[in-house]
Enzyme design. Sequence first.
Site, PDB file in Angstrom:
ATOM      1  N   ARG A  45      51.183  41.924  34.877  1.00  0.00           N
ATOM      2  CA  ARG A  45      50.375  40.867  34.285  1.00  0.00           C
ATOM      3  C   ARG A  45      50.970  39.465  34.345  1.00  0.00           C
ATOM      4  O   ARG A  45      50.226  38.503  34.462  1.00  0.00           O
ATOM      5  CB  ARG A  45      50.042  41.244  32.841  1.00  0.00           C
ATOM      6  CG  ARG A  45      49.122  42.437  32.800  1.00  0.00           C
ATOM      7  CD  ARG A  45      48.629  42.724  31.396  1.00  0.00           C
ATOM      8  NE  ARG A  45      47.845  43.954  31.420  1.00  0.00           N
ATOM      9  CZ  ARG A  45      48.271  45.093  30.928  1.00  0.00           C
ATOM     10  NH1 ARG A  45      49.453  45.179  30.373  1.00  0.00           N
ATOM     11  NH2 ARG A  45      47.516  46.172  30.980  1.00  0.00           N
ATOM     12  N   GLN A  52      40.072  38.859  47.325  1.00  0.00           N
ATOM     13  CA  GLN A  52      38.832  38.803  48.095  1.00  0.00           C
ATOM     14  C   GLN A  52      37.698  39.421  47.281  1.00  0.00           C
ATOM     15  O   GLN A  52      37.845  40.491  46.706  1.00  0.00           O
ATOM     16  CB  GLN A  52      39.021  39.574  49.398  1.00  0.00           C
ATOM     17  CG  GLN A  52      37.811  39.597  50.291  1.00  0.00           C
ATOM     18  CD  GLN A  52      38.058  40.443  51.536  1.00  0.00           C
ATOM     19  OE1 GLN A  52      38.841  41.378  51.516  1.00  0.00           O
ATOM     20  NE2 GLN A  52      37.403  40.099  52.606  1.00  0.00           N
ATOM     21  N   SER A  53      36.576  38.755  47.253  1.00  0.00           N
ATOM     22  CA  SER A  53      35.433  39.198  46.466  1.00  0.00           C
ATOM     23  C   SER A  53      34.602  40.231  47.208  1.00  0.00           C
ATOM     24  O   SER A  53      34.285  40.052  48.381  1.00  0.00           O
ATOM     25  CB  SER A  53      34.547  37.997  46.136  1.00  0.00           C
ATOM     26  OG  SER A  53      33.346  38.414  45.530  1.00  0.00           O
ATOM     27  N   GLN A  54      34.223  41.289  46.514  1.00  0.00           N
ATOM     28  CA  GLN A  54      33.222  42.215  47.055  1.00  0.00           C
ATOM     29  C   GLN A  54      31.836  41.811  46.560  1.00  0.00           C
ATOM     30  O   GLN A  54      30.846  42.373  46.993  1.00  0.00           O
ATOM     31  CB  GLN A  54      33.516  43.654  46.617  1.00  0.00           C
ATOM     32  CG  GLN A  54      34.695  44.277  47.304  1.00  0.00           C
ATOM     33  CD  GLN A  54      34.896  45.728  46.877  1.00  0.00           C
ATOM     34  OE1 GLN A  54      34.474  46.162  45.797  1.00  0.00           O
ATOM     35  NE2 GLN A  54      35.562  46.485  47.708  1.00  0.00           N
ATOM     36  N   ARG A  55      31.793  40.837  45.687  1.00  0.00           N
ATOM     37  CA  ARG A  55      30.517  40.357  45.166  1.00  0.00           C
ATOM     38  C   ARG A  55      29.819  39.450  46.178  1.00  0.00           C
ATOM     39  O   ARG A  55      28.610  39.501  46.334  1.00  0.00           O
ATOM     40  CB  ARG A  55      30.774  39.607  43.863  1.00  0.00           C
ATOM     41  CG  ARG A  55      29.530  39.163  43.170  1.00  0.00           C
ATOM     42  CD  ARG A  55      29.853  38.520  41.838  1.00  0.00           C
ATOM     43  NE  ARG A  55      28.627  38.093  41.194  1.00  0.00           N
ATOM     44  CZ  ARG A  55      28.575  37.190  40.254  1.00  0.00           C
ATOM     45  NH1 ARG A  55      29.674  36.610  39.818  1.00  0.00           N
ATOM     46  NH2 ARG A  55      27.424  36.852  39.730  1.00  0.00           N
ATOM     47  N   ARG A 109      28.060  47.261  45.712  1.00  0.00           N
ATOM     48  CA  ARG A 109      29.495  47.551  45.846  1.00  0.00           C
ATOM     49  C   ARG A 109      29.957  48.691  44.940  1.00  0.00           C
ATOM     50  O   ARG A 109      31.038  49.225  45.121  1.00  0.00           O
ATOM     51  CB  ARG A 109      30.332  46.306  45.567  1.00  0.00           C
ATOM     52  CG  ARG A 109      30.293  45.866  44.121  1.00  0.00           C
ATOM     53  CD  ARG A 109      31.064  44.603  43.876  1.00  0.00           C
ATOM     54  NE  ARG A 109      30.734  44.067  42.557  1.00  0.00           N
ATOM     55  CZ  ARG A 109      31.460  43.188  41.924  1.00  0.00           C
ATOM     56  NH1 ARG A 109      32.560  42.728  42.484  1.00  0.00           N
ATOM     57  NH2 ARG A 109      31.101  42.730  40.751  1.00  0.00           N
ATOM     58  N   ARG A 127      61.729  36.183  37.876  1.00  0.00           N
ATOM     59  CA  ARG A 127      62.053  37.277  36.956  1.00  0.00           C
ATOM     60  C   ARG A 127      61.031  38.411  37.073  1.00  0.00           C
ATOM     61  O   ARG A 127      61.390  39.579  37.157  1.00  0.00           O
ATOM     62  CB  ARG A 127      62.122  36.766  35.527  1.00  0.00           C
ATOM     63  CG  ARG A 127      62.451  37.899  34.564  1.00  0.00           C
ATOM     64  CD  ARG A 127      63.004  37.434  33.265  1.00  0.00           C
ATOM     65  NE  ARG A 127      64.353  36.917  33.469  1.00  0.00           N
ATOM     66  CZ  ARG A 127      64.996  36.209  32.562  1.00  0.00           C
ATOM     67  NH1 ARG A 127      64.426  35.931  31.413  1.00  0.00           N
ATOM     68  NH2 ARG A 127      66.216  35.769  32.792  1.00  0.00           N
ATOM     69  N   HIS A 131      61.482  42.308  38.589  1.00  0.00           N
ATOM     70  CA  HIS A 131      61.012  43.477  37.826  1.00  0.00           C
ATOM     71  C   HIS A 131      60.052  44.324  38.671  1.00  0.00           C
ATOM     72  O   HIS A 131      60.179  45.546  38.737  1.00  0.00           O
ATOM     73  CB  HIS A 131      60.328  43.009  36.537  1.00  0.00           C
ATOM     74  CG  HIS A 131      59.665  44.099  35.779  1.00  0.00           C
ATOM     75  ND1 HIS A 131      60.358  45.067  35.090  1.00  0.00           N
ATOM     76  CD2 HIS A 131      58.345  44.390  35.614  1.00  0.00           C
ATOM     77  CE1 HIS A 131      59.497  45.901  34.533  1.00  0.00           C
ATOM     78  NE2 HIS A 131      58.272  45.518  34.835  1.00  0.00           N
ATOM     79  N   ARG A 136      58.652  49.061  42.078  1.00  0.00           N
ATOM     80  CA  ARG A 136      57.775  49.443  43.188  1.00  0.00           C
ATOM     81  C   ARG A 136      58.503  49.745  44.491  1.00  0.00           C
ATOM     82  O   ARG A 136      57.862  50.216  45.435  1.00  0.00           O
ATOM     83  CB  ARG A 136      56.713  48.363  43.397  1.00  0.00           C
ATOM     84  CG  ARG A 136      55.840  48.115  42.176  1.00  0.00           C
ATOM     85  CD  ARG A 136      55.143  49.361  41.677  1.00  0.00           C
ATOM     86  NE  ARG A 136      54.223  49.044  40.586  1.00  0.00           N
ATOM     87  CZ  ARG A 136      53.204  49.798  40.213  1.00  0.00           C
ATOM     88  NH1 ARG A 136      52.982  50.945  40.823  1.00  0.00           N
ATOM     89  NH2 ARG A 136      52.430  49.422  39.228  1.00  0.00           N
TER      90      ARG A 136
END
Length: 197
Positions: A45, A52-55, A109, A127, A131, A136
């Site tokens: 967060r 990229q928009s799927q809308r 969609r 920072r 993390h 990951r």
Amino acid sequence: MKVILLDFNIPDIDIKKEELEKHVFFTFLVDGISRACSHQLVRHRPASYSQQSQRYVSMKKFPYVKPESLEDKYVETEMGRFSFDEVMSFLGSVYESFVETGVPKEDARFVLPNACSTRIVFTMSGRELIHFLRLRTCNRAQWEIREMAVKMLKLLREKLPEIFEKVGPVCYMTGVCPEGEKTCGRQREVVSFFENL
């Protein structure tokens, strides 16, 4: 998958490295990851994201990410025998048909899978980025986000080795695997990989 380090800033201030990490920012463009991967990414967060928009973007014949585990695999259903690629093609046809009948792209969609490829730009502080990379790049991370994180780390080590040379999964950075019974059991191999990245 394409990973590009678009920009970074390092303020010219005389403070300890640990404090500097809070004031350095990095911006990446990642193209060709699945929506499943981007959903994992945005769980970090303390960052800013533009995806990229799927809308508004048409997803006709949408590109998608195919896990190796689904290569040459078929499923049997009451409707027949299908490969992963056939399912993706079918979903693309359904999406396209809905749009052609006047359904708004933002509603059509809803039939699209997490496998859809996407493009995302994000900015993280040093920072938060460290993390993110600790978590990951671990062998226990999901394969796609791990591949993305390793590519990011490689770029960062090329540009800023003084900050990122010792960054990697927790076992590499601390010498101890935090996964307990869920460890991958390959700490020596992991440490060797990140020492030579």
